[in-house]
Scaffold this active site. Structure first.
Site, short mmCIF file in Angstrom:
data_model
loop_
_atom_site.label_atom_id
_atom_site.label_comp_id
_atom_site.label_asym_id
_atom_site.label_seq_id
_atom_site.Cartn_x
_atom_site.Cartn_y
_atom_site.Cartn_z
N PRO A 382 4.50 -6.10 -5.17
CA PRO A 382 3.35 -6.80 -4.66
C PRO A 382 3.10 -7.93 -5.58
O PRO A 382 3.44 -8.09 -6.72
CB PRO A 382 2.27 -6.00 -4.65
CG PRO A 382 2.86 -4.48 -4.90
CD PRO A 382 4.01 -4.68 -5.39
N GLY A 384 1.18 -10.32 -7.87
CA GLY A 384 0.38 -10.16 -9.28
C GLY A 384 0.68 -9.04 -9.98
O GLY A 384 -0.15 -8.68 -10.84
N VAL A 385 1.86 -8.43 -9.84
CA VAL A 385 2.28 -7.43 -10.60
C VAL A 385 3.30 -7.61 -11.90
O VAL A 385 3.78 -6.71 -12.72
CB VAL A 385 2.97 -6.18 -9.89
CG1 VAL A 385 1.99 -5.73 -8.95
CG2 VAL A 385 4.27 -6.62 -9.35
N SER A 705 5.38 6.23 9.99
CA SER A 705 4.91 7.12 9.12
C SER A 705 3.47 7.69 9.69
O SER A 705 2.90 8.54 9.04
CB SER A 705 4.98 6.48 7.70
OG SER A 705 4.13 5.41 7.62
N LYS A 748 1.51 4.73 -1.45
CA LYS A 748 0.56 5.35 -0.48
C LYS A 748 -0.40 6.34 -1.30
O LYS A 748 -1.41 6.33 -0.91
CB LYS A 748 1.27 6.04 0.65
CG LYS A 748 2.00 5.11 1.52
CD LYS A 748 2.88 6.07 2.63
CE LYS A 748 3.46 5.14 3.71
NZ LYS A 748 4.51 5.69 4.55
#
Length: 799
Positions: A382, A384-385, A705, A748
């Site tokens: 993602p 900003g990591v 899912s 998740k």
């Protein structure tokens, strides 16, 4: 049909039979007859005092000329309204013309007749008396009407002055006309002389001919003279600039040639030869490969034969500048110390232990093999990591130069491969430009946002990257501009992406994917303490002792003011607090430490922006909590189901994709088929419609899912049992009642923990993925693994 023939006068002079007087000379002084034969003129207006040659080529006009020459030689000359009419009728002619006298006639073998005529007087046609064999008309001679006044004299002088200026500027007017104008004192004759020689249209000439009042002719003529002066002045200026430019180019060329000749005499050689010599030295100094060296020497030979003034010279010189100055054999020595590299990675990044381990393994292989032949690393995670900063850390650990190329929005293949030299302003691609900028053939190049590459009519940059990122091919990478192979095998390429789906399949096959997970709240707290707060204090000119951010404050900022996978928004919020702290410190008199407390956040950052999505307990049947994966991290998803009177239809809303709609149909089919075993009463099914809705309808949703959460919501609705408020579930379902494996488990589960949930239900096949979840999250969450929907429903529903 008549037309002027300028060769006729030369013929007369060669025969010695006539020498026509210049325009404006008085030749005739007799009176005119009342009736004249009329000759139509197609492309000329004749004025009194004007002597011109004419070509007669029609049978009717030839007979007219024969009769005129045999008689008194007087003729009426009138302009035709349409030039293409061969035998004009009275309606085809203007009403005013000029009476003339035929001075000479010559017949030619092609049945044409050349005549020399002199204009005598203006006339107006009263009536046509005959049309056969040619036109004859009664005419009224118009004498010039002139008044003796100062105004007429001033107008005439102004006209004469302007005409003299025109004669000077125009190369087509002879000196004879200038002399005639100087010696013409009568205003009427002067206007006729000017009108006859000025560059006017046929209609403008005809209007001047029709006016027998001299003052009117002068007033009409002056604007035409002024216009012609302006046009000739502008034309002369343009011609002068062109000649000056050509003269300067010729002068520069001759001066360069003289300089070359002088240098040859002195034995110094010319500038071009000196430049070529410098380029040859660079070729030898930089130790170009054999193929590149051969091309460079050939281009240098071409350069020596060119003049510096030629446009091709600059193009060739720029090409050689790129070719000889590339780092063909320049590289930095790798200083691989795994302990030092591990220390660098730990200092610059908190957490990410598995990512760091993979990078250290990669560095260890490079140290053992002393070359890079493995797969290209692709850091996926993602925003900003820390993907981009990890690439810089690898360069620091290797001791190599670092360069970043942003691929976001790139649509032109030439950005990678360069433009061919045939294009104006051509340049090499971004890869070659970067290598020259860092002046090393083995830097670390970060290809940022590789999933944002586009394509259009200019090509597909992803296809061009196939060669760049393939270790088996990039040792002979060919840029369109250089057109010689360049070895990229020593370059360490690292790519970054937010997700893999948009990346070209063939390109994805060349990448080794390293996934960067979302940060947990604990990791964000440590990153803020170790990196973000010190950096913002330094950027805002504050010392650590002046401002203090307690852990409770940072934790509240993380929970109440940010909801992201990375830490960019967190850093922005810390920057906002630091700015406000700087203002307070400036306004304070004492220098005590300013402590940012949790209760101050509402005043400094405003009201709380995020609230837990499960703050309200589920109190009615038909609602379940699902888990979703997005490119920016995991999210929780509410599934809402209700039923109303209808005909047994299934209604789906909430911007659902095809796969998610199919999951809803599969869930309902399973429940209908297993209703007896699940103690669900569906005897009145055909009397009700079922509506499934997923909130946030503006956001598209898809994927298999959500099947588990949909089947639980339907089971809750049909059995009238409420779903547990602290439990989320994810998993794909089948018609046989199986709960199948899904992806993104880590993101998740972290989303569930972030929103305050206590339990998650996962497919049994995802048990190994549970180990990827951070330990602190696993300690907070209770997990249930299920193989069948029959196991899922009892766990999710309250008793």
């Amino acid at each position: 049909m008549t037309s002027p023939d300028t060769e006729f006068i030369d013929i007369l002079r060669s025969t010695g039979e006539a020498d026509p007087a210049p325009t404006g000379t008085k030749i005739w002084s007799k009176s005119l007859p009342e009736s004249l034969p009329i000759l139509g003129l197609s492309d000329i207006v004749i004025f009194p005092g004007m002597i011109v040659p004419l070509l007669v080529d029609t049978q009717q006009s030839t007979r007219l000329i024969d009769d005129v020459v045999a008689g008194n030689r007087f003729i009426g000359l009138i302009l035709q309204k349409k030039a293409e009419v061969e035998n004009p009728a009275p309606d085809d002619l203007w009403n005013h013309g000029c009476a003339g006298r035929v001075l000479k006639m010559l017949k030619f073998p092609d049945n044409t007749v050349r005549v020399l005529v002199e204009g005598l007087r203006r006339f107006r046609v009263r009536e046509y008396t005959s049309k056969d064999p040619y036109l004859q008309a009664k005419v009224e001679v118009l004498k010039d009407s002139i008044e003796d006044s100062l105004e007429i004299t001033a107008l005439a002088r102004k006209a004469a002055t302007l005409f003299q200026e025109i004669v000077k500027l125009s190369p087509t007017l002879s000196e004879q006309i200038k002399v005639a104008a100087l010696n013409t004192e009568e205003p009427g004759k002067l206007t006729d002389l000017i009108a006859a020689n000025l560059n006017l249209s046929l209609q403008e000439r005809q209007h001047l001919l029709e006016s027998h009042i001299v003052k009117d002719r002068l007033v009409r003529l002056l604007p035409l003279l002024s216009r012609e002066v302006e046009l000739l002045t502008l034309g002369s200026k343009i011609q002068s600039e062109v000649v000056t430019s050509m003269s300067k180019s010729q002068r520069d060329f001759f001066l360069r040639e003289q300089i070359r000749a002088i240098q040859r005499e002195l034995g110094d050689g010319d500038a071009g030869a000196a430049e070529a010599g410098e380029l040859r030295e660079l070729v030898e100094k930089n130790k170009l490969p054999e193929e590149a060296k051969k091309v460079a020497l050939k281009e240098i030979e071409r350069l020596e034969q060119m003049s510096p003034a030629v446009a091709e010279y600059t193009i060739t010189r720029n090409y050689l500048d790129w070719l000889v100055n590339l780092p063909w054999n320049k590289f930095t020595e790798d200083k691989i110390d795994l302990r030092a590299s591990e220390r660098v990675l730990n200092e610059q990044h908190f957490g990410l232990s598995k990512v760091k381990d993979r990078l250290l393994e990669f560095l260890a292989v490079i140290k053992l093999r002393n070359e890079i032949k493995g797969p290209i690393l692709c850091l996926v995670g993602p925003p900003g990591v820390g993907k981009t900063s990890l690439g810089k850390s690898v360069a620091d650990a290797l001791g190599r130069k670092f360069a970043r190329i942003s691929l976001g929005g790139m649509r032109d293949e030439a950005e990678i491969r360069g433009h061919r030299r045939t294009y104006v302003g051509a340049l090499p691609g971004r890869i070659i430009q970067t290598l020259r900028r860092v002046d090393s053939r083995n830097p670390v190049i970060l290809l940022d946002e590789i999933d944002k590459v586009g394509s259009d009519f200019r090509g597909d940059p992803s296809s061009a990257l196939l060669e760049v990122l393939d270790p088996a091919q990039n040792h002979t990478f060919s840029d369109h501009y250089l057109d010689v192979p360049f070895d990229l095998s020593r370059v360490l390429f690292i790519t970054t992406a937010n997700w893999l789906d948009p990346i070209h399949v063939a390109l994805r096959d060349r990448l080794e994917v390293i996934e960067l997970p979302s940060y947990t709240a604990v990791e964000k707290l440590q990153i803020a303490k170790l990196h973000l707060v010190p950096r913002q204090l330094e950027e805002h000119g504050l010392k650590k002792k002046l401002v203090k951010f307690p852990d409770t404050t940072l934790r509240k900022v993380i929970e109440d003011y940010t909801r992201e996978a990375g830490v960019r928004q967190l850093e922005r919020e810390i920057a906002a607090l630091t700015r406000k702290a700087a203002r307070k410190i400036i306004n304070r008199k004492n220098h005590e430490t300013l402590v940012i407390k949790p209760e101050n956040l509402k005043e400094l950052l405003g009201p709380r922006r995020f609230f837990p999505e499960v703050a309200e307990a589920i109190r009615e049947p038909g609602i379940s909590i699902g888990l979703a994966w997005t490119p920016v991290g995991g999210e929780i998803l509410f599934i809402e189901a209700t039923r109303m009177a209808g005909k047994g239809q299934l209604i789906l809303t909430g911007s659902l994709g095809d796969v998610m709609k199919e999951s809803a149909h599969a869930a309902l089919s399973y429940l209908r088929s297993q209703a007896q075993f699940l103690n669900i009463d569906l005897t009145d099914y055909d009397k009700f419609d079922i509506h499934i809705h997923v909130p946030s309808g503006a956001t598209p949703k898809d994927g298999p899912s959500a099947g588990a959460s949909i089947v639980v919501a339907l089971a809750s609705l049909l059995s009238h049992r409420v779903v547990r408020s602290d439990t989320a579930m994810t998993g794909e379902i089948s018609l046989r009642g199986r709960v199948l494996r899904i992806g993104g488990v880590k993101e998740k589960v972290m989303a569930a923990a972030r929103t305050g949930l206590k339990q998650v239900i996962l497919p049994e096949e995802n048990r190994p993925d549970w180990e990827e979840v951070p330990l602190e999250v696993r300690r907070k969450m209770k997990v249930h693994f299920v193989r069948q929907i029959s196991e899922l429903i009892p766990l999710a529903l309250t008793k």
